[in-house]
Design an enzyme around this catalytic site. Structure first.
Site, PDB file in Angstrom:
ATOM      1  N   GLY A 251      33.763  39.710 -14.523  1.00 14.22           N
ATOM      2  CA  GLY A 251      33.546  38.386 -15.087  1.00 14.22           C
ATOM      3  C   GLY A 251      32.114  38.182 -15.540  1.00 14.22           C
ATOM      4  O   GLY A 251      31.341  39.127 -15.714  1.00 14.22           O
TER       5      GLY A 251
ATOM      6  N   ASN B 218      25.623  36.227 -12.729  1.00 14.43           N
ATOM      7  CA  ASN B 218      24.779  37.044 -11.872  1.00 14.43           C
ATOM      8  C   ASN B 218      25.575  37.838 -10.837  1.00 14.43           C
ATOM      9  O   ASN B 218      25.255  38.990 -10.548  1.00 14.43           O
ATOM     10  CB  ASN B 218      23.747  36.158 -11.153  1.00 14.43           C
ATOM     11  CG  ASN B 218      22.681  35.639 -12.098  1.00 14.43           C
ATOM     12  OD1 ASN B 218      22.146  36.382 -12.896  1.00 14.43           O
ATOM     13  ND2 ASN B 218      22.371  34.356 -11.997  1.00 14.43           N
TER      14      ASN B 218
ATOM     15  N   GLU C  99      36.594  41.293 -20.834  1.00  9.58           N
ATOM     16  CA  GLU C  99      36.439  40.330 -21.926  1.00  9.58           C
ATOM     17  C   GLU C  99      34.992  40.152 -22.351  1.00  9.58           C
ATOM     18  O   GLU C  99      34.724  39.699 -23.457  1.00  9.58           O
ATOM     19  CB  GLU C  99      37.050  38.979 -21.552  1.00  9.58           C
ATOM     20  CG  GLU C  99      36.401  38.294 -20.376  1.00  9.58           C
ATOM     21  CD  GLU C  99      37.075  36.986 -20.019  1.00  9.58           C
ATOM     22  OE1 GLU C  99      38.151  36.681 -20.572  1.00  9.58           O
ATOM     23  OE2 GLU C  99      36.531  36.258 -19.181  1.00  9.58           O
TER      24      GLU C  99
ATOM     25  N   ASN D  70      33.252  24.987 -15.736  1.00  8.88           N
ATOM     26  CA  ASN D  70      33.301  25.597 -17.064  1.00  8.88           C
ATOM     27  C   ASN D  70      34.726  25.713 -17.598  1.00  8.88           C
ATOM     28  O   ASN D  70      35.009  25.336 -18.716  1.00  8.88           O
ATOM     29  CB  ASN D  70      32.657  26.985 -17.038  1.00  8.88           C
ATOM     30  CG  ASN D  70      31.184  26.935 -16.696  1.00  8.88           C
ATOM     31  OD1 ASN D  70      30.455  26.101 -17.206  1.00  8.88           O
ATOM     32  ND2 ASN D  70      30.743  27.830 -15.831  1.00  8.88           N
TER      33      ASN D  70
END
Length: 497
Positions: free
Chosen positions: A258, A261, A284, A374
């Site tokens: 993903g 950090n 992705e 998000n």
């Protein structure tokens, strides 16, 4: 035919109140930068006159300040889909100032082609090369671009001269047939090409070309902390042990990672563990860590939807672009996240969580169950279909005042049936083949911070018997304690006994 060069303001003038506008790119990578800012100014001018002006904004994923930031501050977005990441947009969503639809990223293009999202009035597409017949080379991200280029009534081209060369050869543009005519997606390993490097846009749709010289404006990630370094080491040690036990083949399996950090730390953990062999990625986004792993020979190939490099790393990439031509491939989101491919190639998926509960449910999107962070992005595409779905998070936040492992998550994005492994800086909980009560014990023993272990055992003592033991009156007591006192450690479960 030749296309006229036009100003960003002239391009924006073709967009009307109520239009649906779709953009190229995925994260900040490959998004248009000039026209959205001009569109925001156009909206402000209408608002100053007391006239309405808002658009529906559809993108590949999150964008940047040029798109989400500028348009949100101009109050120019009525409906937003599918993922956002700027502070202003997050605030507007949570204040109810814009409608926000949060689908799985692999679903969007098919829904668009079936018409469930309505017409696409205008597509704004960043390119790094084009010819008079409408053939273009896209930028650093694809997202939903092939589909919106096909469906849009009008297309505005942003021609980027920021890059020192075009991205020719890095794209794999492909649109599958829609059901009932769809065939298999013929990808059997990350490096398989199935589409075209060039995207063809109907020249009659192209309004004009807007010159641009703006970067993606992606900041470098912060240095690894003790917590993120421990998470990376823990996940690498777990995967190495899975190899020793024969549950991962000796040649390893492709990796999905993903954004952020923690995801970068997980990749660095794989790089630093000598038991982890050279691997490929099917993901992705690729971030700075992936480029470093390629340079060190640890990652041999990455299939992605976007090159989400920080600006400094992107310039270094462009300086050495010939080295990466046989190591990177960008695909549309519906292919990079396609469940069929994820299942076929046996992906190891690593994504981050806001919070996890002791039974293995994961909240990726909503703080306290109400405030959108998000969006779900592609985590669901990978989690449900991966061979190993791993979720990563620090055991505590807010200097220890908040535990990320709780009795019950306040919002469920990925449920206990899909989540296989949870990793924190404290350790690893392998949830496979465990009953709910066994999962709770594994998570508490291995993943919970020492400050919260006894609290979790206390919760289980007062939980009502059942297949999944819970005490509904106490399930969110840690959250309410934090809201009242600012510290979950002050929770007292004895009053619920």
């Amino acid at each position: 035919m030749s296309f006229p060069f036009i100003s960003a303001e002239e391009a924006a003038s073709h967009i009307k109140n109520g239009d649906t506008v779709a953009t190229s790119g995925f994260t900040a990578s490959g998004t248009p930068k000039i026209v959205p800012v001009a569109l925001a100014e156009r909206a402000k001018q209408y608002h100053e006159k007391g006239e309405p002006f808002k658009v529906h904004l559809y993108t590949g994923a999150s964008t940047n300040e040029y798109v989400d930031g500028a348009l949100t501050r101009a109050k120019a977005i009525d409906r937003r889909m599918p993922y956002q990441g700027t502070p202003d947009t997050r605030t507007a969503v949570n204040n109810g100032e814009m409608d926000y639809y949060d689908p799985h990223l692999s679903h969007i293009c098919q829904e668009m082609r079936y018409g469930t999202m309505g017409d696409i009035d205008v597509a704004i597409i960043e390119v790094t090369e084009m010819n008079p017949s409408g053939e273009v080379i896209l930028g650093a991200g694809i997202g939903i671009t092939p589909t919106i280029a096909k469906l849009a009534k009008k297309v505005i081209i942003e021609y980027s001269s920021y890059y020192r060369t075009s991205f020719r050869g890095f794209h794999d543009n492909y649109i599958p047939l829609d059901p009932p005519h769809r065939r298999e997606i013929p990808i059997y390993k990350p490096s398989d090409r199935i589409g075209t490097t060039v995207l063809k846009i109907d020249p009659k749709k192209i309004i004009g070309v807007v010159p641009s010289n703006e970067s993606e404006s992606i900041q470098s990630f912060t240095s690894l902390s003790d917590s993120t370094r421990a998470i990376g080491a823990n996940v690498a040690a777990f995967l190495a042990e899975e190899m020793r036990q024969g549950r991962i083949p000796h040649e390893f399996l492709p990796i999905q990672s993903g954004v952020g950090n923690i995801a970068n730390a997980a990749l660095y953990g794989l790089a630093e563990n000598p038991s982890i062999p050279r691997f490929e990625m099917y993901t992705e986004v690729v971030q700075d860590a992936v480029m470093e792993l390629m340079e060190k020979g640890k990652c041999s190939f990455a299939s992605t939807c976007a090159l989400a490099f920080s600006d400094d790393t992107m310039l270094r990439f462009m300086d050495n672009i010939s080295y990466f031509r046989d190591k990177l491939l960008m695909r549309p989101a519906e292919i990079s996240n396609h469940p069929e491919v994820v299942r076929r190639i046996g992906l190891i998926a690593m994504n981050t969580a806001l919070e996890c509960d002791i039974y293995g449910n994961v909240n990726s999107t909503h703080v306290n169950g109400t405030k959108m962070m998000n969006g779900i992005g592609g985590s669901g595409d990978f989690c449900r279909n991966a061979y190993l779905s791993i979720f990563l998070c620090p055991s505590v936040q807010k200097n220890g005042a908040l535990s990320t492992i709780v009795p019950m998550v306040t919002h469920v994005d990925h449920n206990e049936h899909s989540v296989k492994v949870i990793v924190t800086d404290q350790g690893v909980a392998d949830l496979r083949n465990l009953s709910p009560s066994q999962r709770a014990k594994a998570i508490i023993e291995n993943c919970v911070h020492p400050d919260y272990k006894q609290l979790m055992w206390d919760y289980l003592k007062i939980a009502k018997k059942g297949h999944i033991p819970h005490n509904l009156a106490a399930a969110f007591a840690m959250h309410t304690t934090f809201a009242e006192t600012g510290d979950m450690r002050l929770t007292d479960f004895s009053k619920f006994a």
